[in-house]
Motif scaffolding. Structure first.
Motif, PDB file in Angstrom:
ATOM      1  N   ASP A 107       0.915  -1.333   0.046  1.00  0.00           N
ATOM      2  CA  ASP A 107       0.067   0.010  -0.034  1.00  0.00           C
ATOM      3  C   ASP A 107       0.880   1.116   0.057  1.00  0.00           C
ATOM      4  OD1 ASP A 107      -2.340  -1.708  -0.229  1.00  0.00           O
ATOM      5  OD2 ASP A 107      -2.680  -1.364   2.215  1.00  0.00           O
ATOM      6  N   ALA A 108       2.133   1.179   0.774  1.00  0.00           N
ATOM      7  CA  ALA A 108       2.977   2.301   0.866  1.00  0.00           C
ATOM      8  C   ALA A 108       3.285   2.595  -0.443  1.00  0.00           C
ATOM      9  CB  ALA A 108       3.872   2.223   1.955  1.00  0.00           C
ATOM     10  N   VAL A 109       4.103   1.833  -1.147  1.00  0.00           N
ATOM     11  CA  VAL A 109       4.507   1.761  -2.629  1.00  0.00           C
ATOM     12  C   VAL A 109       3.662   2.311  -3.564  1.00  0.00           C
ATOM     13  CG1 VAL A 109       5.688   0.565  -4.352  1.00  0.00           C
ATOM     14  CG2 VAL A 109       6.554   0.043  -1.959  1.00  0.00           C
ATOM     15  N   ARG A 110       2.430   1.660  -3.753  1.00  0.00           N
ATOM     16  CA  ARG A 110       1.334   2.133  -4.448  1.00  0.00           C
ATOM     17  C   ARG A 110       0.972   3.536  -4.313  1.00  0.00           C
ATOM     18  NH1 ARG A 110      -1.978  -1.367  -3.348  1.00  0.00           N
ATOM     19  NH2 ARG A 110      -1.409  -3.270  -4.831  1.00  0.00           N
ATOM     20  N   GLY A 111       0.747   3.961  -2.955  1.00  0.00           N
ATOM     21  CA  GLY A 111       0.448   5.275  -2.658  1.00  0.00           C
ATOM     22  C   GLY A 111       1.488   6.320  -3.150  1.00  0.00           C
ATOM     23  N   ALA A 112       2.601   6.006  -2.619  1.00  0.00           N
ATOM     24  CA  ALA A 112       3.898   6.895  -3.062  1.00  0.00           C
ATOM     25  C   ALA A 112       3.686   6.920  -4.772  1.00  0.00           C
ATOM     26  CB  ALA A 112       5.104   6.178  -2.448  1.00  0.00           C
ATOM     27  N   ASP A 113       3.548   6.039  -5.266  1.00  0.00           N
ATOM     28  CA  ASP A 113       3.720   6.017  -6.793  1.00  0.00           C
ATOM     29  C   ASP A 113       2.568   6.810  -7.324  1.00  0.00           C
ATOM     30  OD1 ASP A 113       4.908   5.027  -9.311  1.00  0.00           O
ATOM     31  OD2 ASP A 113       2.786   4.239  -9.537  1.00  0.00           O
ATOM     32  N   SER A 114       1.497   6.734  -6.749  1.00  0.00           N
ATOM     33  CA  SER A 114       0.061   7.509  -7.386  1.00  0.00           C
ATOM     34  C   SER A 114       0.236   9.087  -6.865  1.00  0.00           C
ATOM     35  CB  SER A 114      -1.081   6.988  -6.655  1.00  0.00           C
ATOM     36  OG  SER A 114      -1.107   7.099  -5.173  1.00  0.00           O
ATOM     37  N   ARG A 115       1.148   9.477  -5.803  1.00  0.00           N
ATOM     38  CA  ARG A 115       1.429  10.727  -5.498  1.00  0.00           C
ATOM     39  C   ARG A 115       2.524  11.334  -6.046  1.00  0.00           C
ATOM     40  NH1 ARG A 115       1.329  11.084   0.502  1.00  0.00           N
ATOM     41  NH2 ARG A 115       1.765  13.397  -0.077  1.00  0.00           N
ATOM     42  N   GLY A 116       3.208  10.586  -6.758  1.00  0.00           N
ATOM     43  CA  GLY A 116       4.452  11.106  -7.456  1.00  0.00           C
ATOM     44  C   GLY A 116       5.678  11.157  -6.544  1.00  0.00           C
ATOM     45  N   ILE A 117       5.666  10.580  -5.212  1.00  0.00           N
ATOM     46  CA  ILE A 117       6.963  10.282  -4.350  1.00  0.00           C
ATOM     47  C   ILE A 117       7.803   9.341  -4.885  1.00  0.00           C
ATOM     48  CG2 ILE A 117       7.438   9.938  -2.215  1.00  0.00           C
ATOM     49  CD1 ILE A 117       4.697  10.499  -1.314  1.00  0.00           C
ATOM     50  N   SER A 118       8.999   9.565  -4.945  1.00  0.00           N
ATOM     51  CA  SER A 118      10.145   8.620  -5.515  1.00  0.00           C
ATOM     52  C   SER A 118      10.310   7.491  -4.586  1.00  0.00           C
ATOM     53  CB  SER A 118      11.299   9.488  -5.651  1.00  0.00           C
ATOM     54  OG  SER A 118      11.563  10.642  -6.491  1.00  0.00           O
ATOM     55  N   VAL A 119      10.339   6.409  -5.175  1.00  0.00           N
ATOM     56  CA  VAL A 119      10.435   5.298  -4.627  1.00  0.00           C
ATOM     57  C   VAL A 119      11.603   4.615  -4.644  1.00  0.00           C
ATOM     58  CG1 VAL A 119       9.757   2.959  -4.086  1.00  0.00           C
ATOM     59  CG2 VAL A 119       7.957   4.520  -4.615  1.00  0.00           C
ATOM     60  N   VAL A 120      12.735   4.531  -3.604  1.00  0.00           N
ATOM     61  CA  VAL A 120      14.156   4.230  -4.005  1.00  0.00           C
ATOM     62  C   VAL A 120      14.279   2.976  -3.141  1.00  0.00           C
ATOM     63  CG1 VAL A 120      16.495   4.862  -3.763  1.00  0.00           C
ATOM     64  CG2 VAL A 120      14.678   6.552  -3.905  1.00  0.00           C
ATOM     65  N   GLU A 121      14.994   1.941  -3.707  1.00  0.00           N
ATOM     66  CA  GLU A 121      15.505   0.754  -2.992  1.00  0.00           C
ATOM     67  C   GLU A 121      16.881   0.850  -2.454  1.00  0.00           C
ATOM     68  OE1 GLU A 121      14.815  -4.227  -3.631  1.00  0.00           O
ATOM     69  OE2 GLU A 121      15.035  -2.739  -5.259  1.00  0.00           O
ATOM     70  N   VAL A 122      17.125   0.683  -1.354  1.00  0.00           N
ATOM     71  CA  VAL A 122      18.557   0.861  -0.581  1.00  0.00           C
ATOM     72  C   VAL A 122      18.882  -0.378   0.167  1.00  0.00           C
ATOM     73  CG1 VAL A 122      18.305   3.583  -0.552  1.00  0.00           C
ATOM     74  CG2 VAL A 122      17.550   2.026   1.330  1.00  0.00           C
ATOM     75  N   GLN A 123      20.243  -0.462   0.458  1.00  0.00           N
ATOM     76  CA  GLN A 123      20.596  -1.681   1.298  1.00  0.00           C
ATOM     77  C   GLN A 123      20.187  -1.153   2.797  1.00  0.00           C
ATOM     78  OE1 GLN A 123      24.741  -2.014   0.917  1.00  0.00           O
ATOM     79  NE2 GLN A 123      24.696  -2.862  -1.244  1.00  0.00           N
ATOM     80  N   ARG A 124      19.854  -2.221   3.430  1.00  0.00           N
ATOM     81  CA  ARG A 124      19.276  -2.267   4.905  1.00  0.00           C
ATOM     82  C   ARG A 124      20.466  -1.437   5.848  1.00  0.00           C
ATOM     83  NH1 ARG A 124      15.514  -4.574   8.028  1.00  0.00           N
ATOM     84  NH2 ARG A 124      14.736  -5.704   5.975  1.00  0.00           N
ATOM     85  N   SER A 125      21.780  -1.429   5.498  1.00  0.00           N
ATOM     86  CA  SER A 125      22.493  -0.798   6.264  1.00  0.00           C
ATOM     87  C   SER A 125      22.498   0.549   6.324  1.00  0.00           C
ATOM     88  CB  SER A 125      24.115  -1.215   6.039  1.00  0.00           C
ATOM     89  OG  SER A 125      24.379  -1.200   4.558  1.00  0.00           O
ATOM     90  N   GLU A 126      22.138   1.086   4.817  1.00  0.00           N
ATOM     91  CA  GLU A 126      21.979   2.513   4.424  1.00  0.00           C
ATOM     92  C   GLU A 126      20.618   2.894   5.230  1.00  0.00           C
ATOM     93  OE1 GLU A 126      22.468   6.206   2.618  1.00  0.00           O
ATOM     94  OE2 GLU A 126      23.790   4.430   3.141  1.00  0.00           O
ATOM     95  N   LEU A 127      19.587   2.205   5.197  1.00  0.00           N
ATOM     96  CA  LEU A 127      18.408   2.557   5.905  1.00  0.00           C
ATOM     97  C   LEU A 127      18.805   2.685   7.283  1.00  0.00           C
ATOM     98  CD1 LEU A 127      15.664   3.240   4.720  1.00  0.00           C
ATOM     99  CD2 LEU A 127      14.907   1.022   5.526  1.00  0.00           C
TER     100      LEU A 127
END
Length: 321
Positions: free
Chosen positions: A112-132
């Motif tokens: 839901d978070a990814v879908r909602g971000a995409d619909s609102r034009g929010i960038s979805v970025v995949e990062v390593q867990r250590s970076e997060l």
């Protein structure tokens, strides 16, 4: 001789300083008609008073701009955790990026978070867990984090302008030392629900619009101007000078909310802090203090709950006008 002519009072051309002046014969009578009252000094383009007024307006606008820049934090905030992130996206909290850990075990909240971000034009970025981990300061992020930009506060004058432009009696909520961001968010939500035109916070000793406050407000902070006052007491006095009455919520009050006859006019409702209530100077500035009638077994209410009850009473009285 020229000298004799001058002594005999010879007619000289108009505009000369000496001698007789040729009359208009009534031909210029219309030109002598009045042009109306003289404009005030501050309204005359070339008058020094007009220049002083213009300079004062320019200084005021510069002060507003500096205040807005001062109130705007330089750093964004990270909201960590699947539930908080999903709630913020559903509430419409402004965000600049959604960060998802690589290899995350996606559940409904992540989807839901990814879908909602995409619909609102929010960038979805995949990062390593250590970076997060680094981005969230080691918080329990569960593989999901949302970056929220710093909130840009309005100026108290902007809130008053918003109220005047509405065409309705101004209704403003001021918070005196409310330090819990959840209470702040709940007050903003109630203010928007019951027709307030804005919220004013003191610059010091007050919660700010953090991600927690954003989430609690259910996104209404994006629709209602929130301003910061350098000196809340002085700001309340300025609002009183503009014709607004100031009512403070206080257990030791003049009246109860059932008797709040000021509700239908221009009004500022002041909510005190969770512990000590209204500060002395703010209380002295109030035109009236109001309490909420309760059963004897209950001593006090949460600040945001009390604010919601009084604002609901104000809205009810305004509807009944």
């Amino acid at each position: 001789m020229a000298g004799n002519d001058r002594r005999r009072g010879a007619i000289r051309k108009p505009g000369s300083k000496k001698g007789m002046v040729v009359g208009s014969g009534g031909q210029r009578r219309r030109g002598l008609e009045g042009k109306g009252p003289t404009p005030k000094a501050k309204d005359r383009v070339s008058h020094p008073a007009k220049r002083r007024v213009d300079a004062a307006k320019a200084r005021t606008e510069q002060q507003r701009t500096r205040q807005r820049q001062k109130d705007k934090s330089d750093t964004a905030e990270m909201i960590a955790g699947r539930n908080p992130v999903a709630e913020c996206i559903r509430a419409g909290v402004p965000a600049t990026g959604l960060y998802v850990a690589q290899g995350i075990d996606a559940d409904d909240r992540v989807t839901d978070a990814v879908r909602g971000a995409d619909s609102r034009g929010i960038s979805v970025v995949e990062v390593q867990r250590s970076e997060l981990d680094r981005m969230t300061g080691g918080a329990m992020h569960q593989g999901l984090a949302l970056q929220v930009p710093a909130y840009e506060y309005a100026h108290p004058d902007d809130v008053l302008d918003e109220a005047h432009n509405s065409g309705l009696p101004p209704l403003i909520v001021a918070l005196d030392g409310v330090t819990d961001p959840r209470n702040l968010g709940a007050v903003i939500r109630s203010a928007a629900a019951f027709g307030a035109h804005g919220v004013i916070l003191p610059q010091r000793r007050s919660a700010g619009l953090t991600a927690v406050a954003w989430r609690t407000s259910a996104g209404t902070a994006a629709k209602l101007p929130v301003a910061r006052a350098v000196n809340l007491t002085r700001t309340l006095k300025d609002l009183k000078a503009e014709g607004l009455m100031v009512v403070g919520l206080d257990a030791d009050s003049d009246i109860t909310s059932d008797e709040l006859d000021l509700a239908t006019g221009p009004l500022v409702v002041v909510v005190g802090s969770e512990g000590r209530g209204l500060s002395r100077l703010v209380r002295e500035t109030c035109d009236q203090t109001v309490s909420i009638p309760m059963a004897g077994s209950v001593e006090s209410l949460n600040a945001s709950v009390a604010a919601g009850i009084v604002l609901a009473e104000v809205a009810r009285r305004r509807r009944a006008r």
